[in-house]
Design a protein around this motif. Structure first.
Motif, PDB file in Angstrom:
ATOM      1  N   UNK A 355       0.815  -1.202   0.000  1.00 46.99           N
ATOM      2  CA  UNK A 355       0.000   0.000   0.000  1.00 46.99           C
ATOM      3  C   UNK A 355       0.852   1.258   0.000  1.00 46.99           C
ATOM      4  N   UNK A 356       0.206   2.375  -0.227  1.00 48.87           N
ATOM      5  CA  UNK A 356       0.931   3.643  -0.326  1.00 48.87           C
ATOM      6  C   UNK A 356       1.623   4.011   0.987  1.00 48.87           C
ATOM      7  N   UNK A 357       1.063   3.597   2.117  1.00 53.46           N
ATOM      8  CA  UNK A 357       1.706   3.890   3.403  1.00 53.46           C
ATOM      9  C   UNK A 357       2.951   3.039   3.646  1.00 53.46           C
ATOM     10  N   UNK A 358       3.238   2.134   2.718  1.00 50.66           N
ATOM     11  CA  UNK A 358       4.476   1.362   2.788  1.00 50.66           C
ATOM     12  C   UNK A 358       5.640   2.040   2.098  1.00 50.66           C
ATOM     13  N   UNK A 359       5.386   3.176   1.437  1.00 44.53           N
ATOM     14  CA  UNK A 359       6.487   3.917   0.810  1.00 44.53           C
ATOM     15  C   UNK A 359       7.459   4.388   1.877  1.00 44.53           C
ATOM     16  N   UNK A 360       8.753   4.209   1.584  1.00 42.11           N
ATOM     17  CA  UNK A 360       9.778   4.573   2.559  1.00 42.11           C
ATOM     18  C   UNK A 360      10.150   3.445   3.503  1.00 42.11           C
ATOM     19  N   UNK A 361       9.576   2.248   3.263  1.00 39.87           N
ATOM     20  CA  UNK A 361       9.874   1.082   4.098  1.00 39.87           C
ATOM     21  C   UNK A 361      10.206  -0.119   3.202  1.00 39.87           C
ATOM     22  N   UNK A 362      10.903  -1.086   3.792  1.00 38.06           N
ATOM     23  CA  UNK A 362      11.145  -2.372   3.134  1.00 38.06           C
ATOM     24  C   UNK A 362      10.903  -3.482   4.147  1.00 38.06           C
ATOM     25  N   UNK A 363      10.735  -4.698   3.643  1.00 40.22           N
ATOM     26  CA  UNK A 363      10.477  -5.841   4.512  1.00 40.22           C
ATOM     27  C   UNK A 363      11.500  -6.937   4.255  1.00 40.22           C
TER      28      UNK A 363
END
Length: 381
Positions: A355-363
Motif C-alpha cells: 500500500x501507499x503507506x508502505x512507501x519509505x519502508x522495506x520488509x
C-alpha cells in the motif's frame, strides 16, 4: 481474441508472481541471489505430522473424496488448539470450518457476504489479497490508514468520519503483516464495538500469532466478538507447513455456515492424509513453539544487523516472520530494492507492495538460514 472478464481489468498479477520471475532469470544467469523477500517457512514441520501423512496411505478410503467440513477429528483438534492456546471455547461441529489454506478463506468470506458495489475496509499497508479479492468481486476497497506514529493501529476517530453506510466487511490482521505490530487489548475491544455499531463483519486474519510473540491472541477471546467477527487462522507459519494448505475459519454457526455454502461449491474436500498430518501438528507442545522461535530470534538478530548496515531503522520488538525497516529520508522503496538486487544480489520486498503507506519502508523475511543472512551481511559490508 476472446476478451477477458471486466473483473480482471481491475487487478494485476501478484507482485511476487512477477518479481520472482525476474529473480529466477537472474539465478539462471549465474547470479547468486539471496532471497529475503518471501515469507515461506524453510524449517521442517513437526515429525509427527509428516509421519501421520505417510501412515495415512495405509488407511481405507484415503484416496476418496473427503467432507467439505473436514474430518471430525480435525475439527476436534482445531477446537482443542483454540482452547489450549487462546482459551477460546468452540463447537467443533458448528463453529469451525477447515480450509485449504487461509488465503482461500479470504475469497470464500468475500463471496459469502459481498454484493457488487458493497464496500470493504482494508488496511494500508496490508496484505494485497484483501484488495484484489474485493475488486474481483466488483466490490469497492476503502483503504484505512495505518501509520507508524499510531503504532500501525487504526485511527477509529478517522474511521467514524467516513461514510460507512455501504461497508460490509473490515479486514484486520494482527500480529500485523508487514509491520509486525501486535495489537493491545483495547484495540480488540474497540474494533468489536466498531463492528457492532455499524453492522460490519470484522475479519481477523491471524496466521502469525505464534511467531516471536509473548502470548498468542485471538479476537474471539474478547467479549461480544462472535456477534460480529470471524477469524482466519493457519498452520502454514506456526508449523512450517505452508505448502500443505491447511487453514481454518472460526466463528459462530450462522456466519461460518454462510461461508460453507460457498466452499462446498468450490472444492471437493481436503486430501485425507494432509488432514491427518494437520491433526498431529495441532497437538504440538509448547516445546515446539519455543524451538521454532529460538531459530527466528537468532535470524532476527542477523537481519537487524543487515538492516543497520543498509542505514535502515527497525523496531526490535516487532513480531512475526519479518523485519519491517524504515529507509533513510527521501529514499524510494522500489528503487532501493532494485539497487540492492542489482548490486548485491539480495532480494527484499518494497513496502509499496502493501500500500501507499508502505512507501519509505522495506520488509526482510526471516525465512532463510542464518548462513545466508550472514552472507548478505558480508556482501553489504
Amino acid at each position: 481474441m476472446i476478451e477477458v472478464a471486466d473483473r480482471l481489468k481491475q487487478v494485476e498479477e501478484y507482485y511476487f508472481s512477477k518479481k520472482l520471475k525476474e529473480v529466477a532469470f537472474l539465478k539462471s544467469q549465474g547470479h547468486p541471489i539471496i532471497n529475503l523477500g518471501i515469507g515461506s517457512p524453510d524449517l521442517n514441520p513437526p515429525i509427527k505430522a509428516t509421519m501421520a501423512l505417510k501412515d495415512s496411505f495405509d488407511d481405507a478410503g484415503v484416496h476418496k473424496y473427503q467432507s467439505y467440513q473436514g474430518l471430525p477429528e480435525l475439527r476436534d483438534a482445531m477446537a482443542s488448539f483454540y482452547k489450549s492456546q487462546y482459551n477460546v471455547d468452540l463447537s467443533a461441529a458448528t463453529e469451525i470450518l477447515p480450509l485449504m489454506g487461509s488465503k482461500e478463506g479470504i475469497m470464500h468470506i468475500s463471496m459469502a457476504f459481498l454484493n457488487a458495489k458493497d464496500e470493504v475496509l482494508i488496511p494500508n499497508p496490508g496484505y494485497p489479497t484483501y484488495t484484489s479479492v474485493t475488486k474481483l468481486l466488483q466490490a469497492k476497497p476503502l483503504l484505512y490508514d495505518l501509520k507508524e506514529e499510531n503504532h500501525w493501529l487504526p485511527d477509529f476517530v478517522a474511521l467514524e468520519r467516513m461514510d460507512l453506510s455501504k461497508v460490509k466487511i473490515m479486514w484486520i490482521n494482527y500480529p500485523h503483516m508487514p509491520t509486525g505490530m501486535d495489537a493491545n487489548h483495547k484495540f480488540y475491544d474497540d474494533v468489536i464495538a466498531f463492528g457492532k455499531r455499524h453492522n460490519i463483519l470484522i475479519v481477523n486474519d491471524n496466521p502469525y500469532s505464534f511467531i516471536l510473540t509473548q502470548k498468542p491472541k485471538s479476537i474471539l477471546q474478547y467479549r461480544g466478538a462472535k456477534d460480529t467477527c470471524l477469524e482466519l487462522n493457519s498452520i502454514s507459519k506456526t508449523f512450517n507447513m505452508a505448502g500443505w494448505r491447511v487453514g481454518m475459519l472460526i466463528g459462530k454457526y450462522e456466519l461460518v455456515n454462510a461461508v460453507l455454502k460457498v466452499k462446498s461449491n468450490m472444492d471437493s474436500g481436503m486430501f485425507y492424509g494432509i488432514q491427518k498430518g494437520a491433526i498431529e501438528a495441532l497437538k504440538s507442545s509448547d516445546i515446539w513453539f519455543e524451538s521454532v522461535n529460538s531459530v527466528y530470534r537468532n535470524r532476527k538478530k542477523l537481519v537487524l544487523q543487515l538492516a543497520k548496515l543498509l542505514n535502515c531503522m527497525c523496531n526490535e520488538d516487532d513480531t512475526g516472520l519479518f523485519v519491517w525497516a524504515k529507509l533513510p529520508s527521501g529514499v524510494k522503496s522500489e528503487e532501493f530494492v532494485d539497487t540492492l538486487l542489482k548490486e548485491h544480489s539480495i532480494f527484499i520486498t518494497p513496502g509499496t507492495v502493501f500500500g501507499t503507506n508502505g512507501e519509505g519502508y522495506v520488509r526482510f523475511s526471516l525465512c532463510a538460514e542464518s548462513a545466508l543472512i550472514e552472507e548478505a551481511i558480508n556482501r553489504v559490508k
